[in-house]
Enzyme design. Sequence first.
Site, PDB file in Angstrom:
ATOM      1  N   PHE B  23       0.837  -1.185   0.000  1.00  0.00           N
ATOM      2  CA  PHE B  23       0.000   0.000   0.000  1.00  0.00           C
ATOM      3  C   PHE B  23       0.877   1.241   0.000  1.00  0.00           C
ATOM      4  CE2 PHE B  23      -1.906   3.168   2.985  1.00  0.00           C
ATOM      5  CZ  PHE B  23      -2.849   3.657   2.111  1.00  0.00           C
TER       6      PHE B  23
ATOM      7  N   HIS C  33      -0.941  -5.750   8.443  1.00  0.00           N
ATOM      8  CA  HIS C  33      -2.320  -5.684   7.946  1.00  0.00           C
ATOM      9  C   HIS C  33      -2.253  -5.415   6.434  1.00  0.00           C
ATOM     10  CE1 HIS C  33      -1.720  -2.503  11.205  1.00  0.00           C
ATOM     11  NE2 HIS C  33      -0.956  -2.160  10.213  1.00  0.00           N
ATOM     12  N   THR C  34      -2.568  -4.194   6.019  1.00  0.00           N
ATOM     13  CA  THR C  34      -2.561  -3.851   4.598  1.00  0.00           C
ATOM     14  C   THR C  34      -3.237  -4.928   3.778  1.00  0.00           C
ATOM     15  OG1 THR C  34      -0.447  -2.807   4.951  1.00  0.00           O
ATOM     16  CG2 THR C  34      -1.174  -2.994   2.700  1.00  0.00           C
ATOM     17  N   GLN C  35      -4.573  -4.938   3.858  1.00  0.00           N
ATOM     18  CA  GLN C  35      -5.320  -5.910   3.087  1.00  0.00           C
ATOM     19  C   GLN C  35      -5.377  -5.403   1.656  1.00  0.00           C
ATOM     20  OE1 GLN C  35      -9.040  -4.442   3.682  1.00  0.00           O
ATOM     21  NE2 GLN C  35      -8.063  -2.910   4.957  1.00  0.00           N
ATOM     22  N   GLY C 139      -0.895   2.589   8.134  1.00  0.00           N
ATOM     23  CA  GLY C 139      -0.602   1.584   7.117  1.00  0.00           C
ATOM     24  C   GLY C 139      -1.697   0.545   7.018  1.00  0.00           C
TER      25      GLY C 139
END
Lengths: 207, 270, 268
Positions: B23, C33-35, C139
Amino acid sequence: MEYNGGSVVAMIGKDCVAIASDLRLGQQSVGVAMNFDKVFPVNDKLYYGLPGLATDVYTLREQLRFRVNMYRMKEEREITPKTFTHLVSSTLYEKRFGPYFIEPVVAGLPSPTELDPHPKPFISTMDTIGCITTPKDFAVAGTASNKLFGVAEGLWEPDLEPEDLFETISQTLLNAVDRDALSGWGAIVHVITHDKVITRQLRARMD
Amino acid sequence: MTLLAQSPMSLHDTYAAPVEHRFNPYSENGGTILAIAGADFSVIAGDTRQSEGYSIQTRYARKVFQLTDNAVLATNGFAADGKNFVRRLKQSLEWYQHNHHKQMGLKAIARLIQTMLYGRRFFPYYVYNILGGIEEDGSGAVYSFDPVGSYEREACRAAGAAQALVQPFLDNQIYFKNQQPEPGAEPFVPGRLPLSTVLGLVVDSFTSATERHIEVGDGIEIFIVMAKGRSPESLLDEKLGEGMTIEEVPPVGEGGEERTFLLSGPLKRD
Amino acid sequence: MWGQPMSAYDAFNAHASFPLPMRSAPKAQPVSHTQQPVVTGTSVLGLKFKGGVMLAADNLASYGSLARFRDIQRLHPLGSHCVMAVAGDMADFQWLKRDLGSILREEEALSLTDNHPSLSAANIYNYLSIIFYNRRSKGDPVWNTVLVGGWDEAKKESFLGYVDLLGTTYSSPTLATGYGAHIAQPLLREAFEAKAGLDGKGELPTAEEAEKLLDDCMKVLFYRDARSLNKYQIATITAEGVKISDSKSAKTEWGFAEGLRGYGAQDR
C-alpha cells in the site's frame, strides 16, 4: 540527454530570430569542457542547435552538413528554414528505433521570394525521432528545457527589435541554466537579421 | 475459506505469481505555491487546482492558510498530509496563545514547523511549505521548508509542480540575477520591491506556469500581509487584473496592527 | 486543584501543550495488515442542485470480475440530512456503517436531551476524513472512496465532499469516483457549468434536471464500466430530509452490437 547536459533556446523577434546555447560539456555531473558550442550555421540566415548526447551532436552535424551540401548542388539554391526542418526531421526518423539522443532547434530568416515577398521569421523544434513543432514565440530544448519554458514565458513578448531580442534570449538562457546543474559554463547567442548575424559570447556564472 | 483467502484476480490469472503488493500511503496533488517578501509586507500565493494524475479533482481547493495576524502558510504536495499538517499546526498555535496570551512570532512559527516536520522524519509529511508574514521587527519575511524540516529565510521562493518554471524567473526579477544597474545607479537590493511590482510578478508567474504546466490553473489566491503603519490604500487602489477581487481577511486574535488581505482571481482552466 | 496555588509548571503549561505530542514508541511486534479490496463496489456520483444534493450508486458488489451480490445498497443515510455513497471494499463499508452508527446514536441522544446541536454533514464528513487519514497513517487503510452529501439547515446550503483511502479530501459541485471520475465527471461538469456558469454562481440545475443527468451518467457508466450494473439508486438530500429511491434501471440499446465482430455467436 542527461549524460552530457546542455540546453538551447530560440526566439522570434520583429524581422529577426535569435538562437542561443550554453557552452558546457559534461560527463554526468563532472564538467569536461566549457567551449562546447551546440549551435551551428547552415548559411548566414539559418542556424540550428543540437542539445543532447555529444557524440550524436557530431554525427548529426556532419550528416546534416553532407545533406545540405547535396541539396545545394542539386537545387543550386540555399535551403529554406522550413525545408531544413523537414530534412532534420526525416534524418532523425530514419533512426526511429535506435534514435539519436538529440532534440534539435532550428532558427532562420527565410529569404523573400516572388511567391512570398515578406516571409516571417521561422523557428522550429523536434523530439528525438523528428516530430516537428513550429512555435510562434520561442522554442526550448535540453536539460534546462522546463526552466527555459518558465522564464521565456515570463520575459518574451511579440515584435522585439534585435537588441531587445538579444537581451530577452540572453536573460532567459542565463537564468534558466543557472538553476540547472547540467547546463551553463558560459553561453553563446546569435541574433539573425536580414543584413547581419550578431554573435556574442556571454559571461556567465561558472559554477 | 481457502477460496476467500485467494485474491479474486488470481482466480482468473493462470500464471499469477505471488505479487508483492504494498500500500502506498502517498499521492501527489499538483499545484504550485510562491511567496515574496517586501520591506514591510509579504505576499504568499497559490493556485487552487487539485489534481491526481491527469484528473482534476477540484478546481477550488485552498492551499494558502492564514495562521496568525502576521503569518500565512502555503502548503503543496500530498494534499491529505498538507491539510492535516496545517490542522495540527493551527492547534499548536492556539494552545500557544492560550498559554502565553499572545500570538506566536513568525520566526518561532518557522522553528515550530521544522520541529513538527522533523518529528515525522521517518514517515514524512510529503509537503513543501512556504511561510510568509511579518517578522517582529516589522520586516516582511519568507521562510521555505523541505518535507523533513530543513528551512531557511529568503526574499522569495517558489515550490510545487511548476517550481522549475517559476524559480529561475524569480531569481531574475526578485534577486536581479544576471542583471546589473546602469553605471552610477543605485545597486539592486532584493526584498525591497514595491508591492505593485511584486503583485505583477506573482500574477505573471502563475499565468506563465498555467500556460506551460498541466497541473497549474483554475484560480489564484494571493495573501498579502502588511506590517503595522503601512497604508493599505496603496493596495486597494491597485488596478486589479481582470476578474480579480480583493477582501480583507479578519484577524485571528484580537487583531494587531498588521492587516491581511486576500486577492483572488481566475486562471485558465485547460 | 481548586483552592490550591497553581504550580509554576501549570501556569506555564495550563493546557499541557508542551512538550509537543510525539508518536508513541513502536510496538515490539510489527503488526501486519494492509489488506486489499475483496468484494468491491464501483464508482459513485454526486451532484449539487437547486435546494439540495443528489448521490447515485449502483447495487452491485463484485468479487473480482464476478458480479457476486446484485442487491447491495451503497447509499447509506447518516442522520436526518446526510448520506454517504461508498465505492471500494464492501467489508470496510459495513465496518464504517457500524462505526458511524454508534457515533450518530450517541450524538442524537445528546441532541435530544439538551440543546447540543446535532451533527451536520460537514461534521460527519470531517470525522470520516480523520478516520481515513489516521488509518492510512497506520498503514491499515479503510479501502473505500466515499462521497458525502448533505443539507446544512443552519446555512441553508447543500454539502458535497469526497474522501478516499489516503485521507485525500476535496469538495466540488459535481463529484465522481473511480471510472466515474473519467467517464461521468466530464458530463456532469459540462451540464452543471452550462446551467450554473463557470464560477457556479448562476442558477443551479433543478431536481428534475439533476436526476435526468445522473440517469444519463449511470447509463453511460453501465455501457462502459464492466464492473457496473444497470440497477442503481439515487439519494436526494434536501431541507425536507433524505430520500433514497427504489432501485431503477436505465433504458439501454444493444442493437448496434449485433454488427460487431466478436460479440455474440461466432458463426460469421
